[in-house]
Design an enzyme around this catalytic site. Structure first.
Site, PDB file in Angstrom:
ATOM      1  NE  ARG A   1     -12.742   0.686  -1.069  1.00 55.28           N
ATOM      2  CZ  ARG A   1     -11.887  -0.074  -0.403  1.00 55.28           C
ATOM      3  NH1 ARG A   1     -11.654  -1.325  -0.795  1.00 55.28           N
ATOM      4  NH2 ARG A   1     -11.259   0.390   0.657  1.00 55.28           N
TER       5      ARG A   1
ATOM      6  CD  GLN B   1      -9.829   1.162  -3.858  1.00 53.84           C
ATOM      7  OE1 GLN B   1     -10.382   0.135  -4.243  1.00 53.84           O
ATOM      8  NE2 GLN B   1     -10.238   1.848  -2.807  1.00 53.84           N
TER       9      GLN B   1
ATOM     10  CE1 TYR C   1     -14.333  10.321  -3.060  1.00 55.94           C
ATOM     11  CE2 TYR C   1     -14.669  12.178  -1.592  1.00 55.94           C
ATOM     12  CZ  TYR C   1     -14.952  11.525  -2.774  1.00 55.94           C
ATOM     13  OH  TYR C   1     -15.830  12.071  -3.646  1.00 55.94           O
ATOM     14  CD  GLU C   2     -15.950   5.838   0.421  1.00 53.36           C
ATOM     15  OE1 GLU C   2     -15.814   4.709   0.899  1.00 53.36           O
ATOM     16  OE2 GLU C   2     -16.626   6.741   0.962  1.00 53.36           O
ATOM     17  N   GLY C   3     -10.742   4.614   0.458  1.00 48.86           N
ATOM     18  CA  GLY C   3      -9.564   3.762   0.240  1.00 48.86           C
ATOM     19  C   GLY C   3      -8.698   4.393  -0.827  1.00 48.86           C
TER      20      GLY C   3
END
Lengths: 586, 586
Positions: free
Chosen positions: A291, A433, A426-428
Site C-alpha cells: 500500500r 483505505q 488495487y491493493e484495496g
C-alpha cells in the site's frame, strides 16, 4: 516523454521533512549526506536512462500470451536484468538474505523513481518486495532458505494471488482450496484473477503467494491460509499452475495482468506460510508494504505528468500573457500556471506523506517502537489513497495542459492518465483505505496516535507563525485553520465510532481521508518551506529554497482551503445513508 | 452497458427548474405537458434503442481512413438514417428551412439524450447544429437557400474548421489563406487539424465552415474570415479538399477526427459567410451554441456513467453492510452510496445549469430580450466547463464503483471516462471558459447580469428556509453560505478587473467558475426539491419527490461546502502569479 528523477527535491524531502539523518543514525547506517545523494543519483540514472525509455513502447506493445507463456514488451528483459544486476531489487531487504539493508526511507525514494519512470515496469519489483516482507515475517526457516535469497536478488519474482471473480474487496468469499498431502506440502486448486506479473519471461521462476481455504476451515476470513506456490518446483519440474488469460486494460498495458489456474491436473504443490487459517494476517504484512508502495507509484506518475506538462507548456506558444510583447509560451498564462502549480504542489505533498510513512516504519525498529508502528499504520491508508487520488487528478491536469494534443495518444499525456487510474483501485480501493483509516487506525491507542500526529501538524503551523517570512503569505493562518478542521473532524469520528450509529462514521470516511491528506500534505510542504527559510536566513541564496516557500504558499492558499468544506461533509453530511436507498432506487 | 434516457427527470427539470411552460407560452408553442413528454419519450426510444447499442462496438472499431475515404463504425449509417428520418436533426431550427422550430430547451434535452447514448455519434449532429446557427445568423440569402435546408434535414452535415497545428486556443495565429476569384467565390488553401467528422460516409456532402485569412488582412483575430467550403460543389464535382489523416485518440474512437488539406491542387472553392475579416464573430455564433451542447454532452455521459455504475453496484455482492445478515450488494455500503450520490447529484446539477442556459436563449427571443441574452452569455461558459468537469469526475467515479472491473475495458466504464476526457478541452478549454466568464461575462451590464443571477440563487435559499421540510437538512444554510461566497468572490473579481492587476482576476478564474457552477447547481437541485416539496405538501406521494429533496440535501451538505475554500482561493490565492516563474523554473 522523458522522466528525470527529481533527486534534489527527493533528497531535501528525505532530510528536512522525513528526518532521514535521524533514521540513519538510529539504524546504525554509516552514511554521509553525500552517500545518500550518490545512491539517489545512481538510481536516477537507471530510472531515467534505462527504465523510462521503455514506457511508451510498453504501452503500445503490451504483454502477450501464447501457449501459456507471457512475453513482456521489447526491452523489458534487458531492463530487468540491469535492475537486478545493479542490486536495486534488495535495497531494503536484510543483509542476512543478500539485501542492502537500507532504511525504508531510502527504498521509498527509489520505488518512487522506478514508478515515475514506468509504472508497468515498477510493478514487478513492487510485488516481489511484498513477497519478501511476508516471507521474512511469517515464513518457515526452510522456506526462507529456499526462496528468500533469490527473491531478494531478483533472480525470481513474487506475486500476490488474492482476488477471485466473486472475491475482490471481500476476501471472505474466497473459494480456492488447499489440502495437506504430508511432508508439509499442500495441493492447491482454484482460479485467481488480476494477478500482476502472474506469468512473464523475466525470470526462470515465479513465487506465487496464494490465499486458499483448507477443508473444514471456518467460514469467512478466519478460514483463509497463505501458501507459497512456485511456478517451478524444487526438483525442477513445472508446478500444476498456468496463466489462462491476460486482461485487456485501460492502462499499464505492459504489466501482464493474469488469470491464473491452479490445479487443473490435480493440484499445484504449495507450502504453508505462517499458521493454518491465519493467512490473512500474513497477507496484510505484504499488503501494508504494497500500500505504501502504491502510494509511491502515485507520487512517481504524478511527477512524470508534471514534468511532461511543464515541458510542453514551456514549448507551446499561444496567446499573449498580460504585458507580453508577443505570443507567449503558455507557461506564462495564469491559468496554466495554476494547473502546473497544482500538479507540482500536490505531488510534493503526496511525496511528503509517503516518506513520512516510510520514516515511521524505520522508527518502529528503534526506540520509538510501538508508537512509530502505530503512526505508520495510521499514515499508510492516507499515503496510499491521497497519493493515488492526486495521481488521477495530476495526470488528468497533465492532459489538460496539453489541450487538444493531450487527447492524442502519441503525446503520451493520455497514457500517464490511463496508467494512473488503477492506483486508486488495487491493493484495496481508496474507499477501503478510508474505511481502514476511520474504523481501524483512528481508534489506535484510544485515538492518541491520531492526536499525536495532528499535534505535529499544529507545531508546523506554529513554526510558520514564528518564522514570519512574507513569502509564506497566509500559509500560517490557513494551516492552523486546516489543522483545526482535521481536529474537529477527528473528534467527531472518534465519538461517532463509539456510538450506536457507526454508519455515520463510514459515510464520512472518504472526505475525512482527503481532509487528513490535505492537512498532512500542507504540513509537509510548510516544513520544507521552513527548512528552506532557515537556509535563506543563514545567508544562502539557493533559488530552490525560495521556490519551496512559494510552493507551500500556493498549496495552503489555493488547495488547503478545501479543508473547511470537507470538515462540514464529515460532520454534517452523513445523513445520506438514511436516504440513499430511496434516492438510488429511482 | 445500456443507457436509458431519464425522461421523467428531464421533464421535471425542464418544467420546474428551467421554466419550460413559460418558454412554450412565450414562444407561441401550442404544446401541452403530454406533448412534451411524448417528444421526450420518442427521442428516448431512438437514443436507447438505436444509438446507445452502437457505443461499445464503435469504441472497438473506430472509424477508418482509406484512400481519402472515411468509413464509420458498423451500424453508424443506419443509425444516422433513422435519426434523420425521425426529423430529429432540425429540432430547434426554424420551420422556414424545414426545422421543427422547437425551443432551445427541448433541443437541449434531446441533445443530452443522443450524447448520453453515444458521445461519438452525438458529435456529428452537434457540429451540424452549430453550422446551421452560423449560416442562419450570418449567411447570404443565396447560401442559405443552397445549404440550410439540407443541413436542417440532415441530408448533409457541417463541420467547424478552426484549429491549425500552431493555432489552437489562439486563433490569431491562423495561416490558412483565401483569395477572391470573382463571382463571390474564393480559393482556400491551408491545413486544418482536429476536424470532427471532417470526412465520413454518412451523407453525400459535407459543408465545411473554414476560418482563413484574406491577402492583406490585418494581423491577429481581426483579419480572419469565415468561408463555406463544401466537399461537393454545386455542379456535382469534388472540391479541392481531402482528409489527410485520422487521429489516434484516447476516446470517442468512433468519431473521425480528421486532418484536412484544403487546396492541394490550387485551392478549394468557398463562399464568404458574413463580412470579410469578421469571421471570428460568425464563428462565435457557432461556438456558443456548440459550447452549451458540449456541456450537454457532459451531462449525457455523466448520466450514462451513473446508470452503468448503479446497475453494477446493485448486482455486485461484496462485504456485509452494518446490520445486514449476509453479503450485501455493494450499493448498500455507505462509501459506495457516497460515490453514486455524488455522481447523480453532480449530473443533476449540471443538467439544471445547462437547461437554464437554454431557457435564457429562448427568453432572449421574447420580451426579456437583452437581459436574457446576457444571462445566456453569462451561463454558457459555466454550463460548458462545470458540466464537463463533473463529467470527468463522474465517469472516473464510475470506474471506481466497478473496482478492478472498472479498469478492464470489457466492462465499458473505462470507455465512458476516456470518451468524456475531451469535453473539457474542445470548443474552448475549460480554462478558456473560465477566462471568458471572468473577463467578458462578469462585466456585462457593469456586473448587473451576474448580480441578478446570484439574486435568483439567493431567492432559492430563502425558499428553502420558508419551506422548512426537515428532509432538506442543512440545505438552506449551506446554500445561503454558498451564495454569500459567490457574491463576495464576484465583488472581488469585478473590483480586480478594474484595477492595475488584472492578472489576479485571471489567476482566480478557474476556481471562480467552479464556485459559480457549484452554487448555481445547488440552487437548481434545491429548486427541484422545492417543487417536489410542494407536490408532497399537496398530498401526492410520488417517491421521486422525496428523492429530489434528499438529493438536494446531499449536494448542499456534501459537495457545496467546497464553496468556502474556492472563495478563499479566488480572493487570497492569486499571489502565485508573482512566484510562478521561479517555482516552475526548478
Amino acid at each position: 516523454m522523458s522522466y528525470r528523477a527529481p533527486v534534489e527535491e527527493m533528497a531535501f524531502t528525505l532530510r528536512h521533512v522525513a528526518g532521514l539523518d535521524a533514521v540513519l543514525t538510529q539504524g546504525g547506517h554509516e552514511m554521509a549526506p553525500e552517500d545518500v545523494t550518490a545512491i539517489l543519483d545512481e538510481a536516477g540514472k537507471l530510472a531515467n536512462g534505462v527504465i523510462a525509455p521503455l514506457n511508451r513502447a510498453g504501452d503500445r506493445h503490451g504483454a502477450t500470451l501464447q501457449d501459456g507463456a507471457v512475453t513482456t514488451a521489447p526491452g523489458w528483459r534487458e531492463a530487468y536484468r540491469a535492475f537486478v544486476d545493479g542490486g536495486w531489487n534488495g535495497l531494503g531487504a536484510t543483509p542476512e538474505h543478500g539485501g542492502q539493508g537500507l532504511p525504508h526511507l531510502m527504498a521509498a525514494a527509489c520505488t518512487e523513481m522506478w514508478n515515475g519512470a514506468n509504472l508497468s515496469f515498477g510493478l514487478c519489483p513492487l510485488l516481489t518486495a511484498g513477497g519478501i516482507e511476508a516471507l521474512t515475517a511469517h515464513g518457515s526457516a526452510d522456506l526462507k532458505a529456499r526462496y528468500l535469497g533469490k527473491l531478494v536478488s531478483g533472480e525470481w519474482t513474487a506475486t500476490m494471488n488474492l482476488t477471485e471473480p466473486q472475491a475482490g474487496s471481500d476476501l471472505a468469499l474466497l473459494r480456492s482450496r488447499a489440502e495437506p498431502i504430508g511432508d508439509g506440502r499442500y495441493r492447491i486448486v482454484g482460479s485467481k484473477i488480476y494477478i500482476t506479473y502472474g506469468e512473464h519471461d523475466l525470470t526462470d521462476n515465479i513465487v506465487h503467494l496464494v490465499l486458499a481455504r483448507l477443508k473444514d476451515a471456518p467460514a469467512g476470513t478466519r478460514g483463509i491460509s497463505l501458501f507459497l506456490v512456485p511456478k517451478v518446483l524444487p526438483d525442477g519440474t513445472r508446478n500444476d499452475l498456468r496463466c489462462s488469460g491476460l486482461e485487456h486494460k485501460l492502462g499499464i498495458h505492459a504489466s501482464p495482468t493474469c488469470s491464473m489456474a491452479f490445479g487443473d491436473a490435480g493440484g499445484a504443490i504449495g507450502w504453508l506460510i505462517g499458521e493454518e487459517n491465519r493467512g490473512l494476517a500474513c497477507m496484510f504484512t505484504m499488503m501494508n508494504s504494497a500500500r505504501l508502495n502504491v502510494g509511491l507509484q502515485g507520487v512517481g506518475v504524478a511527477e512524470a505528468a508534471y514534468q511532461h506538462a511543464l515541458a510542453y507548456a514551456r514549448d507551446r506558444r499561444q496567446g499573449r500573457a498580460p504585458g507580453a510583447p508577443e505570443t507567449s509560451a503558455i507557461v506564462a498564462h495564469a491559468d496554466v500556471q495554476r494547473m502546473l502549480l497544482t500538479m507540482k504542489a500536490s505531488t510534493a505533498a503526496a511525496r511528503g506523506i509517503c516518506y513520512l510513512t516510510a520514516q515511521a516504519l524505520d522508527a518502529a525498529d528503534g526506540p520509538e517502537g510501538r508508537a512509530a508502528f502505530e503512526r505508520a499504520s495510521l499514515l499508510t491508508p492516507v499515503a496510499k489513497a491521497f497519493a493515488t487520488d492526486i495521481a488521477n487528478e495530476v495526470t488528468s491536469l497533465g492532459v489538460q495542459v496539453h489541450g487538444g494534443m493531450g487527447f492524442i495518444e502519441e503525446t503520451g499525456a493520455a497514457q500517464l492518465m490511463r496508467d494512473a487510474r488503477i492506483l486508486g483501485i488495487y491493493e484495496g480501493t481508496n474507499g477501503i483505505q478510508a474505511i481502514d483509516l476511520v474504523t481501524r487506525k483512528l481508534p489506535l491507542s484510544g485515538g492518541a496516535t491520531a492526536r499525536a500526529q495532528i499535534a505535529t501538524m499544529r507545531r508546523v503551523a506554529e513554526g510558520l507563525l514564528k518564522d514570519g517570512s512574507p513569502g509564506f503569505g497566509h500559509a500560517a493562518a490557513r494551516l492552523r485553520d486546516g489543522v483545526c478542521s482535521l481536529d474537529r473532524a477527528t473528534s467527531f469520528l472518534l465519538t461517532t465510532l463509539g456510538s450506536n450509529h457507526p454508519d455515520a462514521a463510514l459515510a464520512g470516511a472518504a472526505p475525512y481521508l482527503r481532509l487528513f491528506g490535505l492537512v498532512q500534505g500542507a504540513a509537509c510542504l510548510a516544513q520544507a518551506g521552513l527548512a528552506s527559510s532557515a537556509v535563506l536566513k543563514a545567508g544562502d541564496t539557493d533559488p530552490a529554497c525560495g521556490a519551496r516557500i512559494a510552493l507551500a504558499r500556493f498549496f495552503t492558499e489555493n488547495l488547503l482551503p478545501a479543508a473547511g468544506g470537507l470538515e462540514q461533509a464529515v460532520i454534517d453530511g452523513g445523513a445520506f445513508v438514511e436516504d440513499a436507498a430511496a434516492v438510488l432506487a429511482g
